[in-house]
Design a protein around this motif. Sequence first.
Motif, PDB file in Angstrom:
ATOM      1  N   PRO A   1     -22.617 -20.621 -26.158  1.00 40.17           N
ATOM      2  CA  PRO A   1     -21.373 -21.303 -27.051  1.00 40.17           C
ATOM      3  C   PRO A   1     -22.414 -22.182 -27.363  1.00 40.17           C
ATOM      4  N   LYS A   2     -21.711 -23.076 -28.489  1.00 38.99           N
ATOM      5  CA  LYS A   2     -22.536 -24.041 -29.887  1.00 38.99           C
ATOM      6  C   LYS A   2     -21.570 -25.274 -29.584  1.00 38.99           C
ATOM      7  N   LEU A   3     -21.801 -26.203 -29.024  1.00 38.54           N
ATOM      8  CA  LEU A   3     -21.488 -26.878 -28.827  1.00 38.54           C
ATOM      9  C   LEU A   3     -21.344 -27.987 -30.786  1.00 38.54           C
ATOM     10  N   GLN A   4     -22.120 -27.375 -31.399  1.00 41.96           N
ATOM     11  CA  GLN A   4     -22.344 -28.198 -32.757  1.00 41.96           C
ATOM     12  C   GLN A   4     -22.940 -28.035 -33.428  1.00 41.96           C
ATOM     13  N   LYS A   5     -23.087 -28.128 -34.909  1.00 45.90           N
ATOM     14  CA  LYS A   5     -23.982 -27.783 -35.624  1.00 45.90           C
ATOM     15  C   LYS A   5     -25.262 -27.996 -35.442  1.00 45.90           C
ATOM     16  N   ILE A   6     -26.769 -28.679 -35.145  1.00 47.34           N
ATOM     17  CA  ILE A   6     -27.878 -29.499 -35.385  1.00 47.34           C
ATOM     18  C   ILE A   6     -28.209 -29.943 -36.743  1.00 47.34           C
ATOM     19  N   SER A   7     -28.200 -30.650 -36.632  1.00 39.41           N
ATOM     20  CA  SER A   7     -28.158 -31.162 -38.159  1.00 39.41           C
ATOM     21  C   SER A   7     -30.170 -32.628 -38.287  1.00 39.41           C
TER      22      SER A   7
ATOM     23  N   CYS B   1     -20.880 -29.389  -9.956  1.00 36.99           N
ATOM     24  CA  CYS B   1     -20.809 -28.042 -11.235  1.00 36.99           C
ATOM     25  C   CYS B   1     -21.343 -28.245 -11.836  1.00 36.99           C
ATOM     26  N   ILE B   2     -22.478 -27.586 -12.631  1.00 39.35           N
ATOM     27  CA  ILE B   2     -23.384 -28.317 -13.712  1.00 39.35           C
ATOM     28  C   ILE B   2     -22.966 -27.611 -15.279  1.00 39.35           C
ATOM     29  N   LEU B   3     -23.170 -27.995 -16.144  1.00 37.24           N
ATOM     30  CA  LEU B   3     -23.411 -27.888 -17.706  1.00 37.24           C
ATOM     31  C   LEU B   3     -24.979 -28.205 -18.148  1.00 37.24           C
ATOM     32  N   ALA B   4     -25.619 -27.029 -18.167  1.00 38.38           N
ATOM     33  CA  ALA B   4     -26.751 -27.240 -18.458  1.00 38.38           C
ATOM     34  C   ALA B   4     -26.678 -27.144 -20.556  1.00 38.38           C
ATOM     35  N   VAL B   5     -27.687 -27.889 -21.210  1.00 36.73           N
ATOM     36  CA  VAL B   5     -27.984 -27.771 -22.337  1.00 36.73           C
ATOM     37  C   VAL B   5     -29.220 -27.580 -23.531  1.00 36.73           C
ATOM     38  N   ASP B   6     -28.817 -26.642 -23.900  1.00 40.04           N
ATOM     39  CA  ASP B   6     -31.065 -27.160 -24.305  1.00 40.04           C
ATOM     40  C   ASP B   6     -30.327 -26.559 -26.346  1.00 40.04           C
ATOM     41  N   ILE B   7     -31.741 -26.731 -27.068  1.00 41.67           N
ATOM     42  CA  ILE B   7     -31.676 -26.774 -28.432  1.00 41.67           C
ATOM     43  C   ILE B   7     -31.476 -25.392 -28.557  1.00 41.67           C
ATOM     44  N   SER B   8     -32.410 -24.775 -27.833  1.00 37.66           N
ATOM     45  CA  SER B   8     -32.704 -22.664 -28.286  1.00 37.66           C
ATOM     46  C   SER B   8     -32.462 -21.848 -27.735  1.00 37.66           C
ATOM     47  N   THR B   9     -31.161 -20.843 -28.185  1.00 38.19           N
ATOM     48  CA  THR B   9     -30.408 -20.290 -27.858  1.00 38.19           C
ATOM     49  C   THR B   9     -31.672 -18.773 -26.695  1.00 38.19           C
ATOM     50  N   ASN B  10     -32.138 -18.948 -27.675  1.00 34.53           N
ATOM     51  CA  ASN B  10     -33.231 -18.066 -26.636  1.00 34.53           C
ATOM     52  C   ASN B  10     -33.993 -18.728 -25.113  1.00 34.53           C
ATOM     53  N   SER B  11     -33.688 -20.114 -25.228  1.00 33.87           N
ATOM     54  CA  SER B  11     -34.321 -20.167 -23.920  1.00 33.87           C
ATOM     55  C   SER B  11     -32.665 -20.014 -22.853  1.00 33.87           C
ATOM     56  N   LEU B  12     -31.930 -20.576 -23.512  1.00 33.64           N
ATOM     57  CA  LEU B  12     -30.972 -20.616 -22.793  1.00 33.64           C
ATOM     58  C   LEU B  12     -30.660 -19.224 -22.755  1.00 33.64           C
ATOM     59  N   ALA B  13     -31.024 -18.062 -22.974  1.00 32.98           N
ATOM     60  CA  ALA B  13     -30.130 -16.658 -23.333  1.00 32.98           C
ATOM     61  C   ALA B  13     -30.971 -16.314 -21.987  1.00 32.98           C
ATOM     62  N   TYR B  14     -32.571 -16.325 -21.830  1.00 35.49           N
ATOM     63  CA  TYR B  14     -33.321 -16.450 -20.559  1.00 35.49           C
ATOM     64  C   TYR B  14     -32.935 -16.764 -19.500  1.00 35.49           C
ATOM     65  N   ALA B  15     -32.625 -18.354 -19.831  1.00 34.70           N
ATOM     66  CA  ALA B  15     -32.085 -19.160 -19.022  1.00 34.70           C
ATOM     67  C   ALA B  15     -30.965 -18.845 -17.434  1.00 34.70           C
ATOM     68  N   LYS B  16     -29.544 -18.302 -18.746  1.00 27.39           N
ATOM     69  CA  LYS B  16     -28.219 -17.226 -18.542  1.00 27.39           C
ATOM     70  C   LYS B  16     -29.340 -15.854 -17.631  1.00 27.39           C
ATOM     71  N   SER B  17     -29.784 -15.382 -17.893  1.00 23.53           N
ATOM     72  CA  SER B  17     -30.009 -13.857 -17.130  1.00 23.53           C
ATOM     73  C   SER B  17     -30.482 -14.066 -15.906  1.00 23.53           C
ATOM     74  N   LYS B  18     -31.488 -14.949 -16.069  1.00 28.91           N
ATOM     75  CA  LYS B  18     -32.075 -15.692 -14.717  1.00 28.91           C
ATOM     76  C   LYS B  18     -31.182 -15.971 -13.856  1.00 28.91           C
ATOM     77  N   ALA B  19     -29.683 -16.764 -14.293  1.00 23.92           N
ATOM     78  CA  ALA B  19     -28.690 -17.382 -13.078  1.00 23.92           C
ATOM     79  C   ALA B  19     -28.332 -15.840 -12.604  1.00 23.92           C
ATOM     80  N   GLU B  20     -27.845 -15.502 -13.396  1.00 25.20           N
ATOM     81  CA  GLU B  20     -27.077 -13.705 -13.050  1.00 25.20           C
ATOM     82  C   GLU B  20     -27.589 -13.196 -11.544  1.00 25.20           C
ATOM     83  N   GLU B  21     -29.253 -13.360 -12.314  1.00 27.17           N
ATOM     84  CA  GLU B  21     -29.931 -11.808 -11.791  1.00 27.17           C
ATOM     85  C   GLU B  21     -29.827 -13.094  -9.957  1.00 27.17           C
ATOM     86  N   LEU B  22     -30.090 -14.135  -9.743  1.00 27.63           N
ATOM     87  CA  LEU B  22     -30.190 -15.038  -8.991  1.00 27.63           C
ATOM     88  C   LEU B  22     -29.388 -15.203  -8.179  1.00 27.63           C
TER      89      LEU B  22
END
Length: 505
Positions: A206-212, A289-310
């Motif tokens: 999910p994306k919060l808002q377009k980065i400007s 209950c954690i909200l983890a945000v980042d500016i990079s979707t590729n970084s987030l995809a890796y993060a979410k993948s590792k969270a699921e793996e663990l």
Amino acid sequence: LSVEEYAPALEEISQKLLDKKNFFGPIDMVYPVIKIMKINPNFKNLLTMSYKIGQGVMVQDFFKELVKFPLLEQIITICPVPDRDINDLLENTREALIMNLTKLEFDAKLLHFYSALSIQCFINEYIFERSECAKELILEIETKIEKNLGVGKQPLTREIFALASFKALYTFSWITEISAHESLNEILNLQVFSVNKQKRIRESVPKLQKISNQVSLAVQSQYEENPYPRWMYTQLKDKPISLGAFIQLTNLRTFEHETLNCESPNILIAGCGTGQHAIQVASLFRNSCILAVDISTNSLAYAKSKAEELGIESIEFMQADILSLSELGQRFDLIECSGVLHHMESPMAGWERLKDLLKPGGLMKVGLYSTFARKHIRKLREEITKLKVGVDAESLRSFRQTIMKSSISHRAKLHSVMDLYSLSEFRDLLFHVKEHQFSIPQIKECLVNLDLSFCGFDNEIVIRKFKKKFECPNDLYDMDKWNALEKENTDLFANMYQFWCQKTI
């Protein structure tokens, strides 16, 4: 680790600890492991042999010795190895393998090591130096495999490892056509299946808002190209604790507030990168209950993948710029923002946004670069600007080799730094599009302006050094004393200032 004499038992203990994967963070293990290996006289001999392959040392003889070091094989599948000698050993090994691919006798042990080397090369993003001859051979192997698959002929396992040690397997269009031998399972999972999974996850973040903001967009571009940090395993706590227990354990100086007594803390990780720290926090705090945000979707995809793996289910990942976080409409008991604010156009503007999201009495952890500790980095960045070094992979590798081979003090200072041993971390260290640095007096002033109370630094090593000079317990929270200590020990905060503060209003 203060060990001067070789003891085989140390290698055995290290192997057992590394087998536990997420019991220790790799950064905690890799330096002791390096020392243990390098005091082994047989390993010292192997390092010497690696420089003489084909020049007095027979290739097959070298590999017979190489496979006798399971600890080396194990550590290179876990993280980059921040040591120049071992870097050269692995570079020379990769070169020798590709040059002698058709001549060597590949038994199960050598194939297993080739798999480990291919994993290391993927982890460090192919940062090793490569010869022109090796590049040509890789192209020949790639062409041969593609041609043979066209007529139904499968490649040799060693050929797949050869490619995987120079180029990620997911980049080959034919990779799904191979009939995988069991020995290829691990490398295919890492370099193909996991990458494809992350691509699918990326589309669902999910994306919060377009980065400007223009600086934010430049930072985003960097981390889309080089997600940061690279990691395979991390330390996970087996017994989560409450926020109150954490405060006591870390000896933070806080004032009493109901926010600190919450049993289910709402936590924001602002700038989670590839998720390593967010996952650590999830394992640390009970019922969080954690909200983890980042500016990079590729970084987030890796993060979410590792969270699921663990099996970590308490983290929600979202793409967002810190400047837009007010749109969340949420407030948090605890916020962590380490290594992020100093890459923003205005660190103070970002910090103020985070403070507004923090509940009264809530805690915030911040990580900022030290002006003192990064003097050598400033020199290198000046050189990079003068030489007009690019940020493409080849330019980064070439400049890294300049550093690796240099004995000039400000360059040599990086030789044992982990960031020098993977491409994304090397780029982050020296080529970041935006960097601010701070002093302790500046941080003190920021805290006053933001109505935040200093609670203490978060680094056991620097705290131990502080206590040797200042014995009064309350001195730990005296930023002027910390400033005096850093002036005497300019590398004290080489790994950033990491500190906690509390919202006073």
